[in-house]
Design a protein around this motif. Sequence first.
Motif: not given
Length: 128
Positions: A15-32
């Motif tokens: 679950l922590a790993e899944q949350r981390g992947h979602r967070g990284e995807t959200l952060a990538a969209w923020l940067l874009r």
Amino acid sequence: MPRSREKPKAERRVLAEQRGHRGETLAAWLLRAKLYRVIAQRFKTPVGEIDLVAEQGRTVVFIEVKWRRRGAPEAEALSAVNRKRIVRAAQYWLSRHPEQADRDLRFDVIFLAPGRWPRHLVNAFTAF
């Protein structure tokens, strides 16, 4: 059928790993949205992983994404960032991309927490 040699991951870890992947995807969209160009996500090296590598103008930015519970202060999360590991991983990345070596480098951190806006800490730390 023989048993797998690999231990199954604990549910909490998955679950922590899944949350981390979602967070990284959200952060990538923020940067874009901030007009960065994301050039690598979850770049694995023998010395560690870089969550995101992005470009902003002539600067290569190495970004650590930290997901924390609502009450966890950012100062605590920032102190948990393993700076040496990230710098070593960035050096490895640069050795694999020598055409980027003459560019400016920066280390950022993006904090994520449920119910809060993401916070992008620009130039969170230096390599030296």
